[in-house]
Each structure stands twice: as C-alpha cells, then as structure tokens.
Scaffold this motif. Sequence first.
Motif, PDB file in Angstrom:
ATOM      1  N   MET A 194       0.835  -1.204   0.000  1.00  0.00           N
ATOM      2  CA  MET A 194       0.000   0.000   0.000  1.00  0.00           C
ATOM      3  C   MET A 194       0.874   1.260   0.000  1.00  0.00           C
ATOM      4  SD  MET A 194      -3.065   1.219   2.526  1.00  0.00           S
ATOM      5  CE  MET A 194      -2.008   1.739   3.862  1.00  0.00           C
ATOM      6  N   ILE A 195       0.459   2.211  -0.836  1.00  0.00           N
ATOM      7  CA  ILE A 195       1.136   3.502  -0.927  1.00  0.00           C
ATOM      8  C   ILE A 195       0.082   4.577  -0.702  1.00  0.00           C
ATOM      9  CG2 ILE A 195       2.385   5.081  -2.445  1.00  0.00           C
ATOM     10  CD1 ILE A 195       3.306   2.652  -4.018  1.00  0.00           C
ATOM     11  N   GLN A 196       0.346   5.504   0.186  1.00  0.00           N
ATOM     12  CA  GLN A 196      -0.573   6.615   0.398  1.00  0.00           C
ATOM     13  C   GLN A 196      -0.193   7.747  -0.553  1.00  0.00           C
ATOM     14  OE1 GLN A 196      -0.120   7.262   4.643  1.00  0.00           O
ATOM     15  NE2 GLN A 196      -2.013   6.127   4.981  1.00  0.00           N
ATOM     16  N   VAL A 197      -1.184   8.226  -1.312  1.00  0.00           N
ATOM     17  CA  VAL A 197      -0.953   9.297  -2.281  1.00  0.00           C
ATOM     18  C   VAL A 197      -1.920  10.452  -2.017  1.00  0.00           C
ATOM     19  CG1 VAL A 197      -0.102   7.681  -4.027  1.00  0.00           C
ATOM     20  CG2 VAL A 197      -2.504   8.306  -4.022  1.00  0.00           C
ATOM     21  N   THR A 198      -1.555  11.627  -2.502  1.00  0.00           N
ATOM     22  CA  THR A 198      -2.393  12.814  -2.364  1.00  0.00           C
ATOM     23  C   THR A 198      -2.278  13.646  -3.635  1.00  0.00           C
ATOM     24  OG1 THR A 198      -2.921  14.704  -0.942  1.00  0.00           O
ATOM     25  CG2 THR A 198      -0.589  14.193  -1.221  1.00  0.00           C
ATOM     26  N   PRO A 199      -3.334  14.335  -4.040  1.00  0.00           N
ATOM     27  CA  PRO A 199      -3.257  15.164  -5.249  1.00  0.00           C
ATOM     28  C   PRO A 199      -2.297  16.342  -5.066  1.00  0.00           C
ATOM     29  CG  PRO A 199      -5.543  14.875  -4.549  1.00  0.00           C
ATOM     30  CD  PRO A 199      -4.678  14.324  -3.470  1.00  0.00           C
ATOM     31  N   VAL A 200      -1.630  16.705  -6.148  1.00  0.00           N
ATOM     32  CA  VAL A 200      -0.758  17.877  -6.129  1.00  0.00           C
ATOM     33  C   VAL A 200      -1.628  19.133  -6.035  1.00  0.00           C
ATOM     34  CG1 VAL A 200       0.940  19.201  -7.460  1.00  0.00           C
ATOM     35  CG2 VAL A 200       1.062  16.704  -7.401  1.00  0.00           C
ATOM     36  N   GLU A 201      -2.732  19.141  -6.785  1.00  0.00           N
ATOM     37  CA  GLU A 201      -3.710  20.233  -6.755  1.00  0.00           C
ATOM     38  C   GLU A 201      -5.098  19.623  -6.612  1.00  0.00           C
ATOM     39  OE1 GLU A 201      -3.105  22.157 -10.529  1.00  0.00           O
ATOM     40  OE2 GLU A 201      -1.480  23.395  -9.759  1.00  0.00           O
ATOM     41  N   GLU A 202      -6.051  20.435  -6.230  1.00  0.00           N
ATOM     42  CA  GLU A 202      -7.426  19.973  -6.090  1.00  0.00           C
ATOM     43  C   GLU A 202      -7.926  19.369  -7.399  1.00  0.00           C
ATOM     44  OE1 GLU A 202     -10.676  22.188  -3.787  1.00  0.00           O
ATOM     45  OE2 GLU A 202     -11.049  22.753  -5.881  1.00  0.00           O
TER      46      GLU A 202
END
Length: 180
Positions: free
Chosen positions: A57-65
């Motif tokens: 599992m890798i947690q990711v987040t958007p660079v921009e909305e």
Amino acid sequence: MLLAASGEDAKGASMKKKTLACAALVALGSITATAQVPTYTPLPGAAARATLPMDTMIQVTPVEEITSIKMKEGDSYMLQVAADVAQNGVVVIPRGAPVKGTITWRTGKGIGGKSAKFDMTFNSVTVQGRQFALKGKHRQEGKGNTVAALLGSMFVSGRSAIITSGQVLNAFTAEAIPVA
C-alpha cells in the motif's frame, strides 16, 4: 568407623554424580549453541538487491485539487506519494514521488440533489526516473443536497465531487519495486 567410611563414600559418589551432571549440562549447552541457526549478516550492498513486494500500500495525495466540474473520462492528474514507503528500514519510494492517475468513470451533478461522482484509477509511480505500475481505484462523491432530495426540487442540483490537496488516498504496487 564403618559408618564414617560409608558416609564419605556416599558423599564422594554424590559429588561425582553432581560433577557429571554439571559436565553433561555444559556439554549439552555447547551442543545446543552450535545447533542454533546462525544469525544472518547482510552482505554489503544487500539492501540494493531487496525489493518492495507487489500489493504494497502507498498513500498518495493530489498535487492540486481535483474537481468533477470540467473533467471527463480519460483525463490524467498528477498526485504524489504522501509518506515514505520503506522495506526493511530502507526507503524505496520517497515522499513526494510523482504518481499518475486517470479518470475512468464520471457522472455529473444533476437535478433533485444528485451529486457528481468519479473514479480515479492509479496508473504509475516514478522512482528515480523509472516508472512502476500501480493498481487501485478511488471513488469520490460530492455531498448530496438532501434538502433538495427531500423536497424533490427540480431546480436544485447536487454538488461537485472534489479531492482536495492533502486528502490521502490508497494505491497499491502492481509489481515488485527494487530498492535503488
């Protein structure tokens, strides 16, 4: 005198038994110690040959909305790894590594309080210039307009679906990634 002699013999025999028992325990202890599995000492550069297994599992987040307002199926978006991913104490995928995601399904907001929804499929992560496949999907739904839904209003629409920067999503490795 006979009692004294037999008492001394008994003491001597008892001492011999105790000495033999101690010697046997010491010998058994040394046999047990040599029969143990040797400890593993990694060779220099062994960490470089290790791999991050598939399905990690890798947690990711958007660079921009990311919002459903102007998106369409097939649009690609950039995300980044939210936290270091390590294997045996070695960071394999550093925080901030670029991740590519694609919109694979979308509905727009509608009348009567129906909110927009979309699915984002995770495609790849780039680690030290090399792309590695990812898998997994995230569905984002806009918050419904319950007042409009309860009243059955034809004039009130639902809300857009939005993934905010900083929102954490879960992706998974689709292949083993070697430690660089």
